[in-house]
Design a protein around this motif. Sequence first.
Motif, PDB file in Angstrom:
ATOM      1  N   ALA A 217       0.837  -1.205   0.000  1.00 34.25           N
ATOM      2  CA  ALA A 217       0.000   0.000   0.000  1.00 34.25           C
ATOM      3  C   ALA A 217       0.870   1.253   0.000  1.00 34.25           C
ATOM      4  O   ALA A 217       0.561   2.250  -0.670  1.00 34.25           O
ATOM      5  CB  ALA A 217      -0.930  -0.016   1.215  1.00 34.25           C
ATOM      6  N   LYS A 218       1.977   1.209   0.746  1.00 38.81           N
ATOM      7  CA  LYS A 218       2.916   2.334   0.749  1.00 38.81           C
ATOM      8  C   LYS A 218       3.564   2.506  -0.619  1.00 38.81           C
ATOM      9  O   LYS A 218       3.786   3.637  -1.078  1.00 38.81           O
ATOM     10  CB  LYS A 218       3.996   2.118   1.813  1.00 38.81           C
ATOM     11  CG  LYS A 218       3.549   2.369   3.239  1.00 38.81           C
ATOM     12  CD  LYS A 218       4.731   2.269   4.189  1.00 38.81           C
ATOM     13  CE  LYS A 218       4.331   2.622   5.614  1.00 38.81           C
ATOM     14  NZ  LYS A 218       5.501   2.563   6.546  1.00 38.81           N
ATOM     15  N   THR A 219       3.866   1.382  -1.271  1.00 31.71           N
ATOM     16  CA  THR A 219       4.466   1.454  -2.608  1.00 31.71           C
ATOM     17  C   THR A 219       3.532   2.171  -3.570  1.00 31.71           C
ATOM     18  O   THR A 219       3.962   3.001  -4.379  1.00 31.71           O
ATOM     19  CB  THR A 219       4.781   0.037  -3.124  1.00 31.71           C
ATOM     20  OG1 THR A 219       5.742  -0.572  -2.269  1.00 31.71           O
ATOM     21  CG2 THR A 219       5.341   0.091  -4.543  1.00 31.71           C
ATOM     22  N   ALA A 220       2.234   1.869  -3.483  1.00 34.24           N
ATOM     23  CA  ALA A 220       1.257   2.529  -4.351  1.00 34.24           C
ATOM     24  C   ALA A 220       1.225   4.029  -4.094  1.00 34.24           C
ATOM     25  O   ALA A 220       1.148   4.833  -5.038  1.00 34.24           O
ATOM     26  CB  ALA A 220      -0.126   1.912  -4.136  1.00 34.24           C
ATOM     27  N   ARG A 221       1.286   4.408  -2.834  1.00 31.41           N
ATOM     28  CA  ARG A 221       1.305   5.836  -2.507  1.00 31.41           C
ATOM     29  C   ARG A 221       2.572   6.495  -3.020  1.00 31.41           C
ATOM     30  O   ARG A 221       2.539   7.632  -3.505  1.00 31.41           O
ATOM     31  CB  ARG A 221       1.191   6.012  -0.989  1.00 31.41           C
ATOM     32  CG  ARG A 221      -0.159   5.604  -0.411  1.00 31.41           C
ATOM     33  CD  ARG A 221      -0.164   5.715   1.099  1.00 31.41           C
ATOM     34  NE  ARG A 221       0.073   7.098   1.531  1.00 31.41           N
ATOM     35  CZ  ARG A 221       0.254   7.442   2.812  1.00 31.41           C
ATOM     36  NH1 ARG A 221       0.263   6.490   3.759  1.00 31.41           N
ATOM     37  NH2 ARG A 221       0.458   8.700   3.135  1.00 31.41           N
ATOM     38  N   GLU A 222       3.695   5.793  -2.914  1.00 26.43           N
ATOM     39  CA  GLU A 222       4.956   6.316  -3.434  1.00 26.43           C
ATOM     40  C   GLU A 222       4.863   6.544  -4.944  1.00 26.43           C
ATOM     41  O   GLU A 222       5.373   7.526  -5.472  1.00 26.43           O
ATOM     42  CB  GLU A 222       6.097   5.337  -3.119  1.00 26.43           C
ATOM     43  CG  GLU A 222       6.545   5.327  -1.678  1.00 26.43           C
ATOM     44  CD  GLU A 222       7.775   6.186  -1.455  1.00 26.43           C
ATOM     45  OE1 GLU A 222       8.646   6.220  -2.330  1.00 26.43           O
ATOM     46  OE2 GLU A 222       7.856   6.830  -0.391  1.00 26.43           O
ATOM     47  N   LEU A 223       4.213   5.610  -5.649  1.00 26.18           N
ATOM     48  CA  LEU A 223       4.054   5.759  -7.092  1.00 26.18           C
ATOM     49  C   LEU A 223       3.166   6.954  -7.446  1.00 26.18           C
ATOM     50  O   LEU A 223       3.257   7.500  -8.550  1.00 26.18           O
ATOM     51  CB  LEU A 223       3.463   4.483  -7.687  1.00 26.18           C
ATOM     52  CG  LEU A 223       4.390   3.259  -7.710  1.00 26.18           C
ATOM     53  CD1 LEU A 223       3.624   2.006  -8.119  1.00 26.18           C
ATOM     54  CD2 LEU A 223       5.567   3.484  -8.658  1.00 26.18           C
ATOM     55  N   ARG A 224       2.331   7.373  -6.502  1.00 23.61           N
ATOM     56  CA  ARG A 224       1.495   8.566  -6.722  1.00 23.61           C
ATOM     57  C   ARG A 224       2.238   9.844  -6.372  1.00 23.61           C
ATOM     58  O   ARG A 224       1.683  10.931  -6.451  1.00 23.61           O
ATOM     59  CB  ARG A 224       0.201   8.455  -5.909  1.00 23.61           C
ATOM     60  CG  ARG A 224      -0.704   7.317  -6.356  1.00 23.61           C
ATOM     61  CD  ARG A 224      -2.112   7.468  -5.801  1.00 23.61           C
ATOM     62  NE  ARG A 224      -2.167   7.258  -4.356  1.00 23.61           N
ATOM     63  CZ  ARG A 224      -2.406   6.080  -3.783  1.00 23.61           C
ATOM     64  NH1 ARG A 224      -2.603   5.004  -4.552  1.00 23.61           N
ATOM     65  NH2 ARG A 224      -2.463   5.972  -2.476  1.00 23.61           N
ATOM     66  N   SER A 227       5.828  10.782  -0.513  1.00 26.45           N
ATOM     67  CA  SER A 227       7.046  10.253   0.095  1.00 26.45           C
ATOM     68  C   SER A 227       6.704   9.678   1.468  1.00 26.45           C
ATOM     69  O   SER A 227       6.555  10.405   2.453  1.00 26.45           O
ATOM     70  CB  SER A 227       8.097  11.359   0.241  1.00 26.45           C
ATOM     71  OG  SER A 227       9.282  10.856   0.816  1.00 26.45           O
ATOM     72  N   VAL A 228       6.529   8.346   1.529  1.00 20.25           N
ATOM     73  CA  VAL A 228       6.092   7.706   2.773  1.00 20.25           C
ATOM     74  C   VAL A 228       7.095   6.678   3.294  1.00 20.25           C
ATOM     75  O   VAL A 228       6.949   6.185   4.409  1.00 20.25           O
ATOM     76  CB  VAL A 228       4.718   7.027   2.591  1.00 20.25           C
ATOM     77  CG1 VAL A 228       3.652   8.065   2.314  1.00 20.25           C
ATOM     78  CG2 VAL A 228       4.765   5.998   1.471  1.00 20.25           C
ATOM     79  N   ILE A 229       8.119   6.335   2.519  1.00 16.40           N
ATOM     80  CA  ILE A 229       9.147   5.411   3.006  1.00 16.40           C
ATOM     81  C   ILE A 229      10.079   6.190   3.926  1.00 16.40           C
ATOM     82  O   ILE A 229      10.610   7.240   3.556  1.00 16.40           O
ATOM     83  CB  ILE A 229       9.932   4.779   1.838  1.00 16.40           C
ATOM     84  CG1 ILE A 229       8.997   3.902   1.004  1.00 16.40           C
ATOM     85  CG2 ILE A 229      11.104   3.951   2.358  1.00 16.40           C
ATOM     86  CD1 ILE A 229       9.670   3.256  -0.186  1.00 16.40           C
ATOM     87  N   GLU A 230      10.297   5.649   5.107  1.00 16.69           N
ATOM     88  CA  GLU A 230      11.031   6.359   6.135  1.00 16.69           C
ATOM     89  C   GLU A 230      12.457   6.686   5.695  1.00 16.69           C
ATOM     90  O   GLU A 230      13.105   5.927   4.972  1.00 16.69           O
ATOM     91  CB  GLU A 230      11.081   5.551   7.441  1.00 16.69           C
ATOM     92  CG  GLU A 230       9.743   5.356   8.121  1.00 16.69           C
ATOM     93  CD  GLU A 230       8.910   4.259   7.473  1.00 16.69           C
ATOM     94  OE1 GLU A 230       9.448   3.588   6.551  1.00 16.69           O
ATOM     95  OE2 GLU A 230       7.740   4.088   7.850  1.00 16.69           O
ATOM     96  N   HIS A 231      12.914   7.824   6.175  1.00 19.70           N
ATOM     97  CA  HIS A 231      14.288   8.258   5.938  1.00 19.70           C
ATOM     98  C   HIS A 231      15.182   7.570   6.963  1.00 19.70           C
ATOM     99  O   HIS A 231      15.033   7.775   8.167  1.00 19.70           O
ATOM    100  CB  HIS A 231      14.369   9.782   6.095  1.00 19.70           C
ATOM    101  CG  HIS A 231      15.699  10.363   5.729  1.00 19.70           C
ATOM    102  ND1 HIS A 231      15.888  11.701   5.501  1.00 19.70           N
ATOM    103  CD2 HIS A 231      16.912   9.790   5.537  1.00 19.70           C
ATOM    104  CE1 HIS A 231      17.152  11.926   5.191  1.00 19.70           C
ATOM    105  NE2 HIS A 231      17.787  10.779   5.225  1.00 19.70           N
TER     106      HIS A 231
END
Length: 418
Positions: A217-224, A227-231
Motif C-alpha cells: 500500500a505504501k508502494t502505491a502511494r509512493e508511485l502517486r 514520500s512515505v518510506i522512512e528516511h
Amino acid sequence: MIGLIDGNNFYVSCERIFNLTLENRPVAVLSNNDGCVISRSNEFKALNIPMGTPYFQLKPLLGKYGLILKSSNYELYGDISRRMIAVLNEFTPDVEQYSIDEAFIHLKLAAGAGYFEYGQQIRHTILKWVGIPCGVGFARSKTLAKIANHIAKKQPCGVFVMPDNSRAVLDNLPVSEVWGVGRRLAPKLETLGLRSAWQLASADETFLRKKFNVTLAKTARELRGESVIEHEDPAELSQSISCSRSFGRPVVDLSDLAEAVAHYISRAAVKLRKKGQRASGVNVYFQYYPEYEPVKREGGFTGFTVTFERPTSATAEIIMAVSPKLKGIFIDGRRYKKAGVVFFGLESGNKRQMDLFADKIRDAKADRLAQAVDQINRRYGQGTLFNLAEGITKPWAMKRDLLTPCYTTNWEQILKVM
C-alpha cells in the motif's frame, strides 16, 4: 525532491578506474570464491551472458569472446563507494546511502534552479573526481526516484527528472519492475489486472492492505508521488553486526576453523568500533557440506552463543572468550564450507551501563590498543597489524585468483608512475 545516484556497473567501473585497457571490452566481476558473475560491463551484457553465470561455464568462452574476468575486490569497491558518498556530501548534507553503489539525496533547490542541470553537475563531478559513471534520477518519492534512475541510465545524458504527471512513464512500466514488488508478487498482481506501475498506483489502498500488506500500500502511494518510506538515519545504532565468508576450499581441521573465526571476529569488531558500539555477546556458527559417500549425511549448521562479562569491542577479549568453546561444536570428519559471527546486544560506547567491579585501567588500555591498531590499518592497509590467532597463510581464505591490487587502501599496492 529526492534523488537517487547509482554507479553504473559499479564493480566493473571500479576496476576500470585503474586499468584503462578494460575500457570498451567485455569485463565481469565474479562473486566470492570466483563463483559466478555479479557485475557486467555493457560490452559483456551485449554478449547475452546473464548475471549469475558460473565461472566454469565461462572458461571455454574466454578466448572466443575475449572475456576479462576479475575476482571481487571488496576493499577497493568499499573505498570507492566512500569517495562517492563524500562527493555527494559536497552537494547536500542529507545523503542516505542505500547500498555500496547507490544513495538517496534529499534536497530543495532555490527558485529558478533546475534539477536536470543539478543532476548533470553531480554526475560530472563524480566522474571527474572519482572516475565512476553514474545515473541520476529525481522524483518526489524514493520509489519514483528508483524508476527515474533506471530511465536515466538508458539515456546518453544519464539524468532524468520524473515529471509531476508521471502517468506516461508508469503506464509503460511493468509492475514487476517496481521497487519492492519483485518476481513473486508480480504474478499475483497481474492476475488481479494490475499489470503496470500506473495500475498499481491507481489501486485502492484499503484493498492492497487487506489483500497483501501495508508495504505494498505504501508502494502505491509512493508511485502517486507521496514520500512515505522512512528516511533512514545513518547515526541510528545497529541492532547486530556480523561477518561471515565461504571458504576457498572445504575445511576439515579445527585449527583452520579457529583461525577463520578469529579473523571474522576481528573484522566485525572493527565495524563495532567504527560505529562507537560495544557487544554484549556473540553467536558463532559453522556450516558443513552434505556427504554422499560412503554413507549419506545431511549438511547443516552447528554453533554456540557467548555472553561477555560486560559489553566490549576489544578484539582480543572476544577471541579469548570464544576460542575455548570452538572444540565443543566441531564435528570430526565433516567438511566445512562456511563460518560466521554475529554480535548482538549492541549499545553505545558513550552510554553504557558502568560496572562497579570492572578493571577500568585494563579496559582503557584495551580500548587504546584497539584504536591504535585501527589507525595503523587505516593508514597502511587492512591487515597490516592483526591478531596472531587469525593465522598467517590463511589457507581457508576466500579464493580470489583473479584479484586486482587494492590500489587505494594498501601502500604496497598503490599505483607507481615510472
